[in-house]
Design a protein around this motif. Sequence first.
Motif, PDB file in Angstrom:
ATOM      1  N   LYS A  44       0.848  -1.198   0.000  1.00 36.35           N
ATOM      2  CA  LYS A  44       0.000   0.000   0.000  1.00 36.35           C
ATOM      3  C   LYS A  44       0.887   1.253   0.000  1.00 36.35           C
ATOM      4  O   LYS A  44       1.016   1.951   1.001  1.00 36.35           O
ATOM      5  CB  LYS A  44      -0.905   0.017   1.221  1.00 36.35           C
ATOM      6  CG  LYS A  44      -1.867  -1.170   1.286  1.00 36.35           C
ATOM      7  CD  LYS A  44      -2.689  -1.120   2.567  1.00 36.35           C
ATOM      8  CE  LYS A  44      -3.635  -2.301   2.644  1.00 36.35           C
ATOM      9  NZ  LYS A  44      -4.447  -2.280   3.904  1.00 36.35           N
ATOM     10  N   PRO A  45       1.510   1.559  -1.115  1.00 37.37           N
ATOM     11  CA  PRO A  45       2.387   2.745  -1.170  1.00 37.37           C
ATOM     12  C   PRO A  45       1.596   4.034  -1.002  1.00 37.37           C
ATOM     13  O   PRO A  45       0.479   4.179  -1.504  1.00 37.37           O
ATOM     14  CB  PRO A  45       3.016   2.655  -2.563  1.00 37.37           C
ATOM     15  CG  PRO A  45       2.072   1.813  -3.357  1.00 37.37           C
ATOM     16  CD  PRO A  45       1.459   0.842  -2.404  1.00 37.37           C
ATOM     17  N   LEU A  46       2.193   4.976  -0.278  1.00 37.94           N
ATOM     18  CA  LEU A  46       1.513   6.241   0.029  1.00 37.94           C
ATOM     19  C   LEU A  46       2.029   7.421  -0.782  1.00 37.94           C
ATOM     20  O   LEU A  46       1.457   8.508  -0.735  1.00 37.94           O
ATOM     21  CB  LEU A  46       1.680   6.562   1.522  1.00 37.94           C
ATOM     22  CG  LEU A  46       1.149   5.543   2.526  1.00 37.94           C
ATOM     23  CD1 LEU A  46       1.497   5.982   3.943  1.00 37.94           C
ATOM     24  CD2 LEU A  46      -0.358   5.389   2.374  1.00 37.94           C
ATOM     25  N   GLY A  47       3.126   7.223  -1.488  1.00 40.70           N
ATOM     26  CA  GLY A  47       3.785   8.348  -2.138  1.00 40.70           C
ATOM     27  C   GLY A  47       2.966   9.081  -3.171  1.00 40.70           C
ATOM     28  O   GLY A  47       3.172  10.279  -3.386  1.00 40.70           O
ATOM     29  N   LYS A  48       2.036   8.401  -3.815  1.00 46.28           N
ATOM     30  CA  LYS A  48       1.263   9.038  -4.889  1.00 46.28           C
ATOM     31  C   LYS A  48       0.040   9.793  -4.376  1.00 46.28           C
ATOM     32  O   LYS A  48      -0.546  10.594  -5.098  1.00 46.28           O
ATOM     33  CB  LYS A  48       0.826   7.978  -5.904  1.00 46.28           C
ATOM     34  CG  LYS A  48       1.984   7.253  -6.580  1.00 46.28           C
ATOM     35  CD  LYS A  48       2.933   8.222  -7.279  1.00 46.28           C
ATOM     36  CE  LYS A  48       4.078   7.492  -7.958  1.00 46.28           C
ATOM     37  NZ  LYS A  48       5.034   8.443  -8.606  1.00 46.28           N
ATOM     38  N   THR A  49      -0.363   9.516  -3.135  1.00 49.82           N
ATOM     39  CA  THR A  49      -1.582  10.138  -2.618  1.00 49.82           C
ATOM     40  C   THR A  49      -1.355  11.019  -1.391  1.00 49.82           C
ATOM     41  O   THR A  49      -2.222  11.844  -1.061  1.00 49.82           O
ATOM     42  CB  THR A  49      -2.608   9.050  -2.245  1.00 49.82           C
ATOM     43  OG1 THR A  49      -2.037   8.167  -1.273  1.00 49.82           O
ATOM     44  CG2 THR A  49      -3.001   8.237  -3.480  1.00 49.82           C
ATOM     45  N   ALA A  50      -0.225  10.872  -0.701  1.00 50.89           N
ATOM     46  CA  ALA A  50       0.010  11.601   0.543  1.00 50.89           C
ATOM     47  C   ALA A  50       1.181  12.568   0.393  1.00 50.89           C
ATOM     48  O   ALA A  50       2.049  12.399  -0.466  1.00 50.89           O
ATOM     49  CB  ALA A  50       0.289  10.623   1.680  1.00 50.89           C
ATOM     50  N   ASP A  51       1.192  13.586   1.253  1.00 47.67           N
ATOM     51  CA  ASP A  51       2.272  14.566   1.254  1.00 47.67           C
ATOM     52  C   ASP A  51       3.389  14.143   2.206  1.00 47.67           C
ATOM     53  O   ASP A  51       3.199  13.306   3.088  1.00 47.67           O
ATOM     54  CB  ASP A  51       1.742  15.939   1.689  1.00 47.67           C
ATOM     55  CG  ASP A  51       0.777  16.516   0.663  1.00 47.67           C
ATOM     56  OD1 ASP A  51       0.949  16.234  -0.540  1.00 47.67           O
ATOM     57  OD2 ASP A  51      -0.160  17.245   1.068  1.00 47.67           O
ATOM     58  N   VAL A  52       4.543  14.778   2.004  1.00 49.26           N
ATOM     59  CA  VAL A  52       5.734  14.509   2.826  1.00 49.26           C
ATOM     60  C   VAL A  52       5.975  15.688   3.755  1.00 49.26           C
ATOM     61  O   VAL A  52       5.887  16.850   3.336  1.00 49.26           O
ATOM     62  CB  VAL A  52       6.974  14.277   1.945  1.00 49.26           C
ATOM     63  CG1 VAL A  52       8.222  14.083   2.808  1.00 49.26           C
ATOM     64  CG2 VAL A  52       6.765  13.077   1.030  1.00 49.26           C
ATOM     65  N   ALA A  53       6.298  15.384   5.021  1.00 53.17           N
ATOM     66  CA  ALA A  53       6.672  16.421   5.997  1.00 53.17           C
ATOM     67  C   ALA A  53       8.030  16.092   6.585  1.00 53.17           C
ATOM     68  O   ALA A  53       8.320  14.921   6.865  1.00 53.17           O
ATOM     69  CB  ALA A  53       5.626  16.524   7.102  1.00 53.17           C
ATOM     70  N   TYR A  54       8.855  17.117   6.770  1.00 49.18           N
ATOM     71  CA  TYR A  54      10.108  16.963   7.496  1.00 49.18           C
ATOM     72  C   TYR A  54       9.861  17.331   8.961  1.00 49.18           C
ATOM     73  O   TYR A  54       9.243  18.362   9.242  1.00 49.18           O
ATOM     74  CB  TYR A  54      11.191  17.871   6.910  1.00 49.18           C
ATOM     75  CG  TYR A  54      11.889  17.298   5.691  1.00 49.18           C
ATOM     76  CD1 TYR A  54      11.244  16.403   4.844  1.00 49.18           C
ATOM     77  CD2 TYR A  54      13.202  17.656   5.383  1.00 49.18           C
ATOM     78  CE1 TYR A  54      11.888  15.882   3.734  1.00 49.18           C
ATOM     79  CE2 TYR A  54      13.844  17.148   4.275  1.00 49.18           C
ATOM     80  CZ  TYR A  54      13.183  16.252   3.442  1.00 49.18           C
ATOM     81  OH  TYR A  54      13.816  15.734   2.346  1.00 49.18           O
ATOM     82  N   VAL A  55      10.334  16.487   9.844  1.00 49.38           N
ATOM     83  CA  VAL A  55      10.155  16.696  11.282  1.00 49.38           C
ATOM     84  C   VAL A  55      11.519  16.942  11.913  1.00 49.38           C
ATOM     85  O   VAL A  55      12.491  16.217  11.619  1.00 49.38           O
ATOM     86  CB  VAL A  55       9.491  15.470  11.943  1.00 49.38           C
ATOM     87  CG1 VAL A  55       9.145  15.778  13.390  1.00 49.38           C
ATOM     88  CG2 VAL A  55       8.263  15.036  11.169  1.00 49.38           C
TER      89      VAL A  55
END
Length: 582
Positions: A44-55
């Motif tokens: 279930k890859p998330l890269g195409k539908t979700a955003d990336v955040a740096y913490v």
Amino acid sequence: ALAITGRNKKELLKQIDAARKGVNTAFEKGTDWLTPLGSYFTAKPLGKTADVAYVYPAAVNSYIGIGRTVFRLFPKVFEDLKSNNLYNRAADVEKLVYPRSFPKLATRQLETLEKELLDDSLGMFESEIAFARYMTAIFRDDFQVKPKCVFGYSLGETSMMVAQGVWSDFEGGSNTLNSSPLFGDKLSGAKNAVRQYWGLTNTAELQEDNFWATYVLMAKPSQVEECLKNEPRVYLTQINTPEEVLIAGEKTACQRVIKTLGCNSFPAPFDHVIHCEAMRSEYEEITKVNSLPTQELPDITFYSAAEYQPIKLDRDVIAKSIATGLCQQLDFPQLVNRVYDDGVKIFVEAGAGGVCSRWISKILENKEHITVSLNRRGMDDHTSMVKALAKLVSHRVNLDLSPLYNLSTVTTKQNKLTLRTITLGGKSIAGAILSEENRKYFQNIASNLNSYRVEKLHQNIPFASELDNINPPTQPAEDPTKNIMEHGFELPEELQSSESTVLAQKTQQPIVSSPATNHQLDNTIRMSELNKTQYQKLSDNNYQITQNHAAFLQARKDFSKQMSEIIQLQLVCAENLLNEES
């Protein structure tokens, strides 16, 4: 996407075999497949539908040796630190983070050095900010992992501004911070801000060991808040997860709270005052040190814990937001949930350790998400990065893997220049060294070298008839032996040959000048115009210089003799080698 990692062909083949079963299991159970070496697969890859955040974690997680090989793996990061005014700050603390020692440091020595680093609040702060900056540069700029938003935990908001390049002149801000009393005696050390808030006029009223402490508690915030109603000098400072919090305050009072709750606890790795009303008197100073020149980054959203929402990248807004967040209780679950509700499901922790990743996983344990830590203590930098990239690749996050494989043009050219073709076989090395020509040359080299040195000494030492008539010095001259020892030369046993004769003439006989020499000197300096005292000092200095120079020449002669003996020994060794072969 399936990501296979390994250090060699054998490991890669084993990982491929393990993946044949692991991938099927991942599809059947709906769970991710991963191995200790870092191979990773998700159905279930998330890269195409979700955003990336740096913490960015709080700047209290640095440790001895953090990021030790990053500069070797990515040399241009060094230039990035210099261009962003971070190099000087990182250089100031690098001996704390990377201590030097010829022998391997023992465990107890490392523990002592670790304690010194932990006790240096500014050292911890600045070393972690530098680490966050170059890890951000590597993943955001080299591997092209672009964040949609960024946020920080506690002091991590400061790291966030530096790492993302919002603050371009952090060196100036760091100088202000170093000169500020915040981490000197206000919030660290004597903690005078707390003493003032509690009305402690006598520093002996509370002893140093019992004055202030910070503890991590495995308890629910509501349970802790109930216990704190009867403890005015204990504060609930940070809520990390729904079941993990931090309390701080008077040490004995904190221990009473822990005993009442009956929960698991341990001391926090820092003891400075933060996230409580006892430090609100320092709001203006915190605002001042965080007021730095700011530049806009329109494609990235910055979140703050001041009001748990995005902030504008304005100099005053940033400074006040950081100050507000540090002077009030921190609710990390609230901040994480706000970011998650805005579409972020991929959290990349760009700092020391993986503590924020653990907290985020706990906060969002029933929600779809992934956390990626770029650094783990005890794991080398290369392995940490490769494991992080494998996870991102499997989740189909847009990135560029070419920095792992492509050599720079400069490096390629340098490697070509060092290539040489070597033909095996040929003449014997010993035979080439011990040729008849070399034998004759080395037999006479010692005598020729000595003759040459002696001839040079005669040319450099002036005769008595060539010097002016100089009165002996009124005070004893400096011992030439002492002068030689101070300059690192070996003490000669005795003077020999013509140098000894010349020195004896200089110390026992008056020196007579020739008319020609006096005439030339008279054309440049009129002796009658010189002050008598100055002329005497000049005479003393010339006498000392002459003695010191003669002593230096003697030492150089002894050195030449030693070199001659070394060459003769080498010749004997070469002859012995030839005899053994024959």
